[in-house]
Motif scaffolding. Structure first.
Motif, PDB file in Angstrom:
ATOM      1  N   ARG A  37      46.502  84.089  26.588  1.00  0.00           N
ATOM      2  CA  ARG A  37      46.075  82.764  26.547  1.00  0.00           C
ATOM      3  C   ARG A  37      47.206  81.846  27.183  1.00  0.00           C
ATOM      4  N   SER A  38      47.124  80.877  27.421  1.00  0.00           N
ATOM      5  CA  SER A  38      48.150  80.068  28.350  1.00  0.00           C
ATOM      6  C   SER A  38      49.049  79.146  27.197  1.00  0.00           C
ATOM      7  N   PHE A  39      50.173  78.758  27.755  1.00  0.00           N
ATOM      8  CA  PHE A  39      51.160  78.210  26.827  1.00  0.00           C
ATOM      9  C   PHE A  39      52.081  77.399  27.711  1.00  0.00           C
ATOM     10  N   PRO A  40      52.540  76.262  26.993  1.00  0.00           N
ATOM     11  CA  PRO A  40      53.303  75.244  27.824  1.00  0.00           C
ATOM     12  C   PRO A  40      54.677  75.770  28.316  1.00  0.00           C
ATOM     13  N   TYR A  41      55.237  75.569  29.564  1.00  0.00           N
ATOM     14  CA  TYR A  41      56.297  76.071  29.982  1.00  0.00           C
ATOM     15  C   TYR A  41      56.523  75.681  31.485  1.00  0.00           C
ATOM     16  N   ASP A  42      57.899  75.398  31.614  1.00  0.00           N
ATOM     17  CA  ASP A  42      58.417  74.975  33.188  1.00  0.00           C
ATOM     18  C   ASP A  42      58.457  76.224  33.969  1.00  0.00           C
TER      19      ASP A  42
END
Length: 662
Positions: A537-542
């Protein structure tokens, strides 16, 4: 830091000395207050006892003279006939043995025996006891003076009691806490007498004088065997010759029974005389005096002078019963009896004739208060001692406040020292950081300059060698760029000027870019890199930040693990519940246990041989922590069961739609 420690030590000494003096003085003041409080209530206890003795003395001094006769005269009856005296009945008080009258010739009469007749069997022993007291009293009267300037026994007794009392008052006044409120020398003075302080004059009728004279005649018949005592007309109670009639005596007047009447005698200031009827007589009545007997009894008596005749009327006291009465009335059952000890004694010529003691046992008294009662009980002493003085409530407040104040001062000094140590340590690390950055920048620049010169001079003999030199130049340039970028990023984060661009992604492209960037460096140092992505799954990051973070972690593993026999680095991304974990493991030397939490501090470097050989700026892991915390995550390090350590980054992620696969 050495100077700071010295300043803190000087500050502590400058604070502790006056604070310690303040605590000492406060503690001493509380001890004085506790002692003064106990002294006040001890004096109150003695005052209550003194009031009881004063009531007894005043009652006996106010007693009419005819009550000591076997019968009271009544109008119309012949002399010697009348109602029974109230003193003929047994005394209510257990400490009163009985009453007696010592006549001018030393004979004896008592209201306990009616009209001079033989006493009833039940009172025989009592009357004999009173006779013994009268006989002893006559002996004291007959005692000749040792020198012309010696006072009588009675006067000497009063003087001794007064001196003892003055010495006691002087001793107590030096320790009284109330000196700042009262003049102790004035407030500590006690009265000299429990009753009247001087002679008083009463008017008596000729019939009363006749009854006194008649009791004298009856006493003579009962004490013929005691005629050895000198007649009273030759010696008075104080051991001196009998007094001649006063200059103001009117000659020619005489009372029935041969008692000379006195029309004018000195009067006491406490009992002013009113004009007397023409046929009235005047009697001088002295204050109550006392004689202590060796058998535990005491005689309280008064001198009655009618003309040139001296009578002595008194009451015999059982001293042990009197002391027991005082103890039971005023001390027994009181709260202070639980921690103090009361001793009441009767003294005769320096010897104790009676003693009563009650209260808590006292071995080493810290407090002692003694009182000798005023005349006529100057031979009675009361002593109150205490080993453990009750604590003042102020002690608890003092101890609590001192403890709190000491804790606050100690914690404050520790906080100041810790803050100063941190600032000093940070300053030292910043200074080391400048030196390290200079060295780190110089190393790739030196390599770049060397390979450029080699290319310029044609040292590369073939195109393959040239391509290798170009790859090294590119790697060193990228290394230099990353180092400069780390410094710039760290500065922006410190000033909170770095803004992150958080976007959701699957993290595959980040791992791929990290592999490509670090491939040449890994090959040169002989490390094997293993990458695993278990995220579904995707997750928020820079993205840019995560690339920089992973590169810093891999370079850190290369730097410290290049001297180890096993050179392996693995990167694994996996889900952990609602969060995402990214772990970088190596097979290097690991991290000392005490430094596991400190390695992410700014400019921190473990002080050992490996770190000194590996060099570094000390901002790589600090930059990792700042970036991870900026994305809402956390980072921590742990040593592996085998060689090496693992640094794990935990970032917030979206909740999984299905259980994560292993």
């Amino acid at each position: 830091m050495k100077r700071l420690r010295t300043l803190i030590l000087v500050f502590v000494m400058a604070l502790v000395v006056p604070l310690g003096y303040l605590v000492f003085r406060t503690h001493h003041s509380l001890e004085q207050e506790e002692t003064a409080e106990l002294r006040f209530f001890a004096n109150t206890l003695f005052d209550q006892m003194e009031q009881d003795l004063a009531a007894l003395v005043q009652r006996e001094e106010r007693r009419p003279v005819e009550e000591y006769l076997p019968s009271l005269p009544s109008t119309g009856n012949p002399p010697g006939e009348g109602a029974r005296s109230p003193l003929a009945r047994p005394a209510v008080e257990p400490y009163i043995l009985g009453y007696l009258q010592n006549n001018p010739d030393g004979s004896f009469s008592t209201p306990m025996a009616a009209d001079g007749a033989a006493a009833s069997p039940d009172r025989g022993a009592l009357v004999r006891n009173l006779e013994d007291v009268n006989r002893f009293f006559n002996t004291r009267r007959a005692m000749p003076p040792e020198s012309s300037d010696r006072t009588s026994a009675e006067t000497l007794w009063r003087k001794s009691g007064s001196e003892e009392k003055d010495a006691r008052v002087k001793k107590e006044s030096s320790a009284v806490f109330a000196e700042k409120y009262l003049d102790v020398a004035r407030s500590s003075k006690q009265k000299d007498s429990l009753g009247q302080t001087g002679k008083r004059v009463e008017q008596i009728s000729p019939r009363q004088a006749m009854n006194l004279a008649q009791s004298d005649e009856q006493g003579k018949a009962g004490v013929e065997k005691d005629r050895a005592a000198p007649p009273a007309e030759r010696r008075s109670a104080d051991g001196e010759k009998g007094k001649a009639p006063d200059a103001a005596t009117q000659p020619g007047r005489s009372a029935p029974g041969g008692v000379a009447g006195v029309s004018s005698l000195p009067t006491s200031a406490h009992a002013p005389m009113s004009p007397a009827p023409e046929d009235a007589l005047r009697a001088e009545i002295d204050p109550l005096q006392s004689i202590s007997l060796d058998n535990g009894q005491a005689l309280l008596f008064r001198r009655i002078v009618i003309g040139n005749q001296v009578y002595r009327q008194g009451v015999v006291i059982r001293m042990e019963a009197l002391l027991d009465q005082l103890k039971n009335t005023h001390f027994t059952g009181q709260p202070m009896a639980r921690f103090t000890s009361l001793t009441l004694t009767s003294v005769n010529g320096g010897r104790e004739t009676a003693r009563i003691r009650e209260g808590a046992p006292v071995v080493r008294p810290r407090f002692s208060l003694e009182r000798s009662f005023p005349r006529p009980f100057s031979f009675v002493r009361a002593t109150l001692t205490c080993e453990v003085i009750p604590r003042s409530p102020g002690r608890t407040t003092l101890y609590v406040m001192v403890a709190v104040l000491a804790a606050v001062i100690l914690l404050g000094l520790l906080a100041i020292y810790q803050s100063a140590r941190v600032v000093t340590d940070l300053s030292e690390r910043r200074s080391g950081f400048v030196s390290s950055v200079t060295h780190e920048l110089k190393t790739p620049l030196t390599n770049i300059r060397m390979y450029v010169e080699m290319l310029e001079h044609g040292i590369a003999s073939n195109p393959e060698r040239e391509m290798e030199y170009y790859r090294i130049l590119g790697s060193e340039s990228a290394r230099l760029s990353r180092l400069i970028n780390n410094v710039l990023e760290f500065s922006k984060l410190e000033k909170k000027q770095r803004r992150l661009d958080l976007r959701e992604g699957l993290f595959d492209d980040v791992l791929a870019e990290v592999r490509d960037v670090m491939q040449e460096r890994l090959r040169q140092e002989g490390f094997a890199l293993t990458v695993q992505n278990r995220l579904d799954r995707s997750f928020p990051y820079d993205r840019e930040v995560m690339v920089q973070v992973l590169i810093n972690l891999i370079e850190n593993s290369i730097k410290f693990g290049k001297g180890c026999p096993e050179r392996e680095i693995s990167v694994c991304a996996r889900p952990e519940g609602s969060r995402v974990a990214i772990a970088v493991s190596d097979t290097g030397p690991g991290i000392p246990r005490h430094a596991l939490k400190k390695i992410f501090d700014d400019f921190y470097r473990v002080d050992n041989d490996q770190t000194r050989a590996a060099k570094g700026t000390g901002i790589g892991l600090a930059l990792v922590r700042r970036f991870v915390e900026a994305m809402g995550g956390r980072v921590f390090a742990a040593n592996n069961d085998g060689p090496g350590c693992t640094i794990t980054i935990s970032l917030p992620g979206t909740p999984p739609s299905s259980p994560p696969t292993s």
